[in-house]
Motif scaffolding. Structure first.
Motif, mmCIF file in Angstrom:
data_model
loop_
_atom_site.group_PDB
_atom_site.id
_atom_site.type_symbol
_atom_site.label_atom_id
_atom_site.label_comp_id
_atom_site.label_asym_id
_atom_site.label_seq_id
_atom_site.Cartn_x
_atom_site.Cartn_y
_atom_site.Cartn_z
ATOM 1 N N LEU A 41 10.978 -34.712 1.956
ATOM 2 C CA LEU A 41 9.680 -35.279 1.605
ATOM 3 C C LEU A 41 8.800 -34.169 1.044
ATOM 4 O O LEU A 41 8.679 -33.100 1.662
ATOM 5 C CB LEU A 41 9.036 -35.895 2.839
ATOM 6 C CG LEU A 41 7.607 -36.416 2.683
ATOM 7 C CD1 LEU A 41 7.557 -37.576 1.704
ATOM 8 C CD2 LEU A 41 7.040 -36.823 4.047
ATOM 9 N N VAL A 42 8.197 -34.422 -0.100
ATOM 10 C CA VAL A 42 7.356 -33.417 -0.744
ATOM 11 C C VAL A 42 6.157 -34.102 -1.377
ATOM 12 O O VAL A 42 6.225 -35.271 -1.772
ATOM 13 C CB VAL A 42 8.173 -32.630 -1.801
ATOM 14 C CG1 VAL A 42 8.625 -33.539 -2.930
ATOM 15 C CG2 VAL A 42 7.404 -31.436 -2.328
ATOM 16 N N GLN A 43 5.051 -33.400 -1.441
ATOM 17 C CA GLN A 43 3.859 -33.927 -2.089
ATOM 18 C C GLN A 43 4.018 -33.878 -3.606
ATOM 19 O O GLN A 43 4.716 -33.004 -4.151
ATOM 20 C CB GLN A 43 2.634 -33.109 -1.690
ATOM 21 C CG GLN A 43 2.266 -33.194 -0.219
ATOM 22 C CD GLN A 43 1.727 -34.557 0.168
ATOM 23 O OE1 GLN A 43 0.981 -35.156 -0.585
ATOM 24 N NE2 GLN A 43 2.105 -35.031 1.339
ATOM 25 N N ALA A 44 3.380 -34.797 -4.278
ATOM 26 C CA ALA A 44 3.381 -34.778 -5.737
ATOM 27 C C ALA A 44 2.866 -33.426 -6.230
ATOM 28 O O ALA A 44 1.901 -32.884 -5.673
ATOM 29 C CB ALA A 44 2.518 -35.904 -6.277
ATOM 30 N N GLY A 45 3.552 -32.897 -7.233
ATOM 31 C CA GLY A 45 3.221 -31.574 -7.736
ATOM 32 C C GLY A 45 4.006 -30.457 -7.081
ATOM 33 O O GLY A 45 3.980 -29.312 -7.547
ATOM 34 N N GLY A 46 4.703 -30.788 -6.009
ATOM 35 C CA GLY A 46 5.476 -29.797 -5.281
ATOM 36 C C GLY A 46 6.859 -29.579 -5.881
ATOM 37 O O GLY A 46 7.183 -30.114 -6.943
ATOM 38 N N SER A 47 7.658 -28.782 -5.171
ATOM 39 C CA SER A 47 8.991 -28.408 -5.656
ATOM 40 C C SER A 47 10.039 -28.590 -4.568
ATOM 41 O O SER A 47 9.741 -28.510 -3.372
ATOM 42 C CB SER A 47 8.991 -26.936 -6.100
ATOM 43 O OG SER A 47 8.100 -26.722 -7.167
ATOM 44 N N LEU A 48 11.253 -28.832 -5.015
ATOM 45 C CA LEU A 48 12.423 -28.865 -4.151
ATOM 46 C C LEU A 48 13.596 -28.276 -4.927
ATOM 47 O O LEU A 48 13.627 -28.369 -6.155
ATOM 48 C CB LEU A 48 12.789 -30.288 -3.729
ATOM 49 C CG LEU A 48 12.018 -30.970 -2.612
ATOM 50 C CD1 LEU A 48 12.487 -32.409 -2.466
ATOM 51 C CD2 LEU A 48 12.146 -30.223 -1.300
ATOM 52 N N ARG A 49 14.555 -27.731 -4.198
ATOM 53 C CA ARG A 49 15.793 -27.301 -4.821
ATOM 54 C C ARG A 49 16.957 -27.982 -4.135
ATOM 55 O O ARG A 49 17.165 -27.815 -2.922
ATOM 56 C CB ARG A 49 15.987 -25.789 -4.770
ATOM 57 C CG ARG A 49 17.174 -25.351 -5.613
ATOM 58 C CD ARG A 49 17.340 -23.862 -5.716
ATOM 59 N NE ARG A 49 18.053 -23.279 -4.598
ATOM 60 C CZ ARG A 49 18.767 -22.155 -4.667
ATOM 61 N NH1 ARG A 49 18.867 -21.519 -5.828
ATOM 62 N NH2 ARG A 49 19.368 -21.679 -3.593
#
Length: 121
Positions: free
Chosen positions: A11-19
């Motif tokens: 789960l991530v906020q809009a504008g965030g990053s994941l790999r």
């Protein structure tokens, strides 16, 4: 046979990053082109990105171009998807696949089980 296991979703906020990572085992990883696909609830699976067996060429869906980066490390038998500036519409289950270098799912012979990515406002 090639076994693929995705990881890195969440789960991530809009504008965030994941790999995301895709670890492969079995047949020689470096002989396959690899791809990422995703499926949102109620929608068909769609192409996200692909990379040649050597990693020298990449191809992206227009919706992720400039925000996502696909890469691979053949020595580690692992493929990655760096996702930046995530948007709500990026939410879905992300699948990695091994096969031919194409944006069509039919071109891939092996699939992982998927990892959930949820982008919240």
């Amino acid at each position: 046979q090639v076994q693929l296991v995705e990881s890195g979703g969440g789960l991530v906020q809009a504008g965030g990053s994941l790999r995301l990572s895709c670890a492969a085992s079995g047949r020689t990883f470096g002989t396959f082109a690899m791809g990422w696909f995703r499926q949102a609830p109620g929608k068909e699976r769609e192409f996200v990105a692909s990379i040649t067996w050597s990693g020298s060429s990449q191809y992206y869906a227009d919706s992720v171009k400039g925000r996502f980066t696909i890469s691979r490390d053949n020595a580690k038998s692992t493929m990655y998807l760096q996702m930046n500036n995530l948007k709500l519409e990026d939410t879905g289950v992300y699948y990695c696949a091994a096969g031919s270098w194409t944006n069509r799912s039919i071109g891939y012979d092996y699939w992982g089980q998927g990892t959930q990515v949820t982008v919240a406002s």
